[in-house]
Enzyme design. Structure first.
Site, PDB file in Angstrom:
ATOM      1  CG  HIS A 246       5.567  -0.451  -2.994  1.00  0.00           C
ATOM      2  ND1 HIS A 246       6.294  -1.362  -3.733  1.00  0.00           N
ATOM      3  CD2 HIS A 246       4.347  -0.380  -3.583  1.00  0.00           C
ATOM      4  CE1 HIS A 246       5.528  -1.799  -4.729  1.00  0.00           C
ATOM      5  NE2 HIS A 246       4.354  -1.227  -4.654  1.00  0.00           N
TER       6      HIS A 246
ATOM      7  CG  ASP B 207       9.727  -6.415  11.338  1.00  0.00           C
ATOM      8  OD1 ASP B 207      10.699  -6.816  10.676  1.00  0.00           O
ATOM      9  OD2 ASP B 207       9.729  -5.350  11.976  1.00  0.00           O
TER      10      ASP B 207
ATOM     11  NE  ARG C 208       2.943   2.252  -8.651  1.00  0.00           N
ATOM     12  CZ  ARG C 208       1.913   2.534  -7.838  1.00  0.00           C
ATOM     13  NH1 ARG C 208       1.606   1.722  -6.854  1.00  0.00           N
ATOM     14  NH2 ARG C 208       1.192   3.615  -8.032  1.00  0.00           N
TER      15      ARG C 208
ATOM     16  CG  ASN D 272      -1.543  -7.709  -4.419  1.00  0.00           C
ATOM     17  OD1 ASN D 272      -0.759  -6.827  -4.034  1.00  0.00           O
ATOM     18  ND2 ASN D 272      -2.144  -7.651  -5.589  1.00  0.00           N
TER      19      ASN D 272
ATOM     20  CE1 TYR E 105      -2.742  -2.157 -10.021  1.00  0.00           C
ATOM     21  CE2 TYR E 105      -4.152  -0.222 -10.243  1.00  0.00           C
ATOM     22  CZ  TYR E 105      -2.991  -0.809  -9.783  1.00  0.00           C
ATOM     23  OH  TYR E 105      -2.070  -0.068  -9.099  1.00  0.00           O
TER      24      TYR E 105
ATOM     25  CG  HIS F 269       3.043  -6.901  -6.464  1.00  0.00           C
ATOM     26  ND1 HIS F 269       2.473  -5.961  -5.632  1.00  0.00           N
ATOM     27  CD2 HIS F 269       4.114  -7.392  -5.801  1.00  0.00           C
ATOM     28  CE1 HIS F 269       3.160  -5.899  -4.516  1.00  0.00           C
ATOM     29  NE2 HIS F 269       4.170  -6.758  -4.585  1.00  0.00           N
ATOM     30  CG  LEU F 270      -3.409  -7.795  -9.638  1.00  0.00           C
ATOM     31  CD1 LEU F 270      -4.484  -6.776  -9.313  1.00  0.00           C
ATOM     32  CD2 LEU F 270      -4.020  -9.045 -10.227  1.00  0.00           C
TER      33      LEU F 270
END
Ligand code: CA2
Length: 150
Positions: free
Chosen positions: A82, A89, A113, A76, A25, A102-103
């Site tokens: 997922h 919604d 994922r 994010n 990350y 997403h990083l």
């Protein structure tokens, strides 16, 4: 004139950024990400409201708040992207531009994922570019808002 407000919403475990798993990350903390977003937003004449929560319900409530107050959303959703139809919604109720970030490249990781429910409710998704993804998302939202206004 008041600057358009962009909500930058971060989901579970992203408060740990920079403290663990730097190989995956990166070394930047969530505070660093917020500082980068503030700097880019300033240059783009946008205001940001940067938040993180570990709670699915809180994230959904924040998305609902955006209906009244945000000109754009960067999210994010972390693991909830997922799993959470409820978050999808909530995002589907918004009319403003939404960019998912997403990083990591979620298509290059574990199969679970690869699918993002939330991506079905957003204009676009940026993944795999690390913290730069947030800066690019702000730039994209600024351009989408300019196009809307033209
Ligand atoms: O790549 C991303 O930005 C993710 O949204 C990060 C989520 C993961 O569940 C998604 O599949 C992809 C995980 C966030 C956890 O962040 C941590 C940061 C440092 C140390 C441990 C966890």
């Amino acid at each position: 004139m008041t600057r358009p407000l962009i909500a930058v919403l971060n989901g579970p475990n992203l408060n740990l950024l920079g403290t663990r798993e730097p190989a995956l990350y990166g070394a930047a903390t969530l505070g660093d990400v917020e500082a980068l977003c503030a700097e880019i937003a300033e240059a783009l004449d946008l205001a940001i409201d940067f938040r993180q929560t570990n709670s699915e319900g809180e994230l959904i409530s924040w998305v609902q708040e955006c209906r009244e107050r945000a000109a754009g959303v960067i999210i994010n959703p972390a693991g909830y992207g997922h799993t959470s139809i409820a978050l999808m919604d909530a995002l589907l109720t918004l009319e403003c531009p939404i960019i998912e970030v997403h990083l990591t490249n979620i298509h290059r990781r574990e199969p679970f994922r690869r699918h993002s429910f939330t991506s079905e409710a957003v204009q676009g998704m940026i993944c795999g570019l690390g913290v730069r993804g947030y800066a690019l998302a702000l730039q994209a939202i600024a351009e989408l808002l300019q196009e809307e206004a033209a």
